[in-house]
Design a protein around this motif. Structure first.
Motif, PDB file in Angstrom:
ATOM      1  N   GLN A  78      -1.164   1.687  12.904  1.00 43.11           N
ATOM      2  CA  GLN A  78       0.507   1.439  12.132  1.00 43.11           C
ATOM      3  C   GLN A  78       1.124   2.662  12.728  1.00 43.11           C
ATOM      4  OE1 GLN A  78      -1.420  -0.583   9.734  1.00 43.11           O
ATOM      5  NE2 GLN A  78       1.245  -0.639   9.742  1.00 43.11           N
ATOM      6  N   LEU A 146      -2.554  -7.653  14.262  1.00 46.31           N
ATOM      7  CA  LEU A 146      -2.461  -8.022  13.021  1.00 46.31           C
ATOM      8  C   LEU A 146      -3.992  -8.357  13.442  1.00 46.31           C
ATOM      9  CD1 LEU A 146       0.134 -10.890  12.815  1.00 46.31           C
ATOM     10  CD2 LEU A 146      -0.102  -8.906  11.973  1.00 46.31           C
ATOM     11  N   GLY A 149      -5.980  -5.150  12.323  1.00 41.04           N
ATOM     12  CA  GLY A 149      -5.345  -4.627  11.063  1.00 41.04           C
ATOM     13  C   GLY A 149      -4.262  -3.697  11.087  1.00 41.04           C
ATOM     14  N   TYR A 150      -2.879  -4.036  11.532  1.00 40.65           N
ATOM     15  CA  TYR A 150      -1.907  -4.001  11.557  1.00 40.65           C
ATOM     16  C   TYR A 150      -1.263  -4.974  10.655  1.00 40.65           C
ATOM     17  CZ  TYR A 150       3.118  -2.937  12.062  1.00 40.65           C
ATOM     18  OH  TYR A 150       4.332  -2.785  12.473  1.00 40.65           O
ATOM     19  N   ARG A 151      -0.359  -3.762   9.653  1.00 43.23           N
ATOM     20  CA  ARG A 151       0.415  -4.904   8.587  1.00 43.23           C
ATOM     21  C   ARG A 151       2.035  -4.217   8.523  1.00 43.23           C
ATOM     22  NH1 ARG A 151      -3.080  -7.237   9.948  1.00 43.23           N
ATOM     23  NH2 ARG A 151      -4.948  -7.611   8.620  1.00 43.23           N
ATOM     24  N   GLU A 153       4.822  -3.417   7.092  1.00 42.25           N
ATOM     25  CA  GLU A 153       4.655  -3.496   5.344  1.00 42.25           C
ATOM     26  C   GLU A 153       6.001  -4.306   5.214  1.00 42.25           C
ATOM     27  OE1 GLU A 153       5.602   1.073   4.317  1.00 42.25           O
ATOM     28  OE2 GLU A 153       3.520   0.569   5.449  1.00 42.25           O
ATOM     29  N   GLY A 155       7.427  -7.489   6.475  1.00 45.23           N
ATOM     30  CA  GLY A 155       6.805  -8.448   6.005  1.00 45.23           C
ATOM     31  C   GLY A 155       7.566  -9.564   7.345  1.00 45.23           C
TER      32      GLY A 155
END
Length: 272
Positions: A78, A146, A149-151, A153, A155
């Motif tokens: 992250q 992605l 697991g990267y997200r 925030e 969007g």
């Protein structure tokens, strides 16, 4: 004789054709930009570097250093992924100078100078090719992130804003290596000097670690390092926490480089 007479009489009916309009500067730039895209097919090693280098950096740093630096690879990702986007764009900018040096050595720019085109069209084409490389490399890194697991925030709007800033960063940084390509005749020398200049900026930054853990003298440099300012703005855009001042600070270096080096590029080109 009758054939000659018939040809002459037929020629009398021909009207002179209008001269085609001179291509615009934008049209010239797009043509040279397409030439930069075609290089991917004819120089496949560039495409290999473009794809494999970002993937190796992302995977190695996430899984080798992630647990030690952030407690887990997921948490480190992250923090790290927005920074690796900046690193990739900055490193990719070196290819502008290498490609320019190669073309100059082959005499291609001597031919370009003889054409009735916008004088900066070949350089605009290099910039267009850079933008395409930056977007491709950024999309590859984001896709890998992605999957791991990267997200983001913020969007999709945050990602689009981050990519717009990345393009601006790559545009500004590219002028450094275009100037080097005009001055230095050997592509490998351009690459060596380019990475020698970039390595301290990239690795003495906040791309990979939080500067809070660094010695005071180093932290003072890292906090004003243009690469750190770029990484901070990209992180903020993707996390939804960016401020206008962070984005403005990130744009200072690309803007100054463009304003100073674009005229230098034109002067060197005409001087040659």
């Amino acid at each position: 004789m009758s054939d000659i007479a018939s040809i002459a009489s037929g020629a009398a009916h021909f009207e002179p054709a209008e001269k085609p309009p001179t291509p615009s500067a934008l049209s010239n730039a797009l043509v040279f930009g397409w030439r930069a895209v075609l290089k991917f097919r004819h120089v496949p090693e560039q495409l290999f570097d473009l794809i494999m280098t970002p993937i190796m950096f992302t995977l190695l740093f996430t899984f080798v250093f992630g647990g030690a630096l952030a407690g887990s690879p997921g948490e480190y990702l992250q923090f790290f992924l927005p920074g690796i986007l900046v690193q990739t764009v900055v490193f990719n900018a070196v290819y502008s100078g290498m490609g320019l040096s190669t073309d100059l050595g082959k005499g291609l720019f001597d031919r370009f100078r003889s054409l009735p085109i916008w004088s900066l069209a070949p350089f605009a084409g290099l910039v267009v090719g850079d933008v395409i490389r930056h977007v491709i490399a950024g999309a590859i890194i984001l896709s890998i992130g992605l999957i791991l697991g990267y997200r983001p925030e913020a969007g999709v709007p945050g990602v689009l804003g981050a990519f717009a800033l990345l393009v601006a960063v790559g545009f500004g940084m590219g002028w450094i290596f275009i100037v080097l390509g005009l001055i230095i005749s050997t592509p490998m020398t351009v690459m060596t000097i380019g990475f020698t200049f970039l390595f301290p900026l990239v690795f003495a930054s906040n791309i990979m670690v939080d500067p809070a853990t660094m010695p005071g003298w180093l932290r003072a440099f890292v906090e004003v390092n243009p690469v750190s300012l770029m990484a901070t703005a990209i992180r903020g855009l993707m996390n939804g926490t960016a401020t206008a001042s962070e984005v403005a600070l990130a744009l200072i270096a690309p803007a100054v480089l463009t304003l100073v080096l674009a005229p230098v590029t034109l002067w060197l080109y005409r001087r040659k």
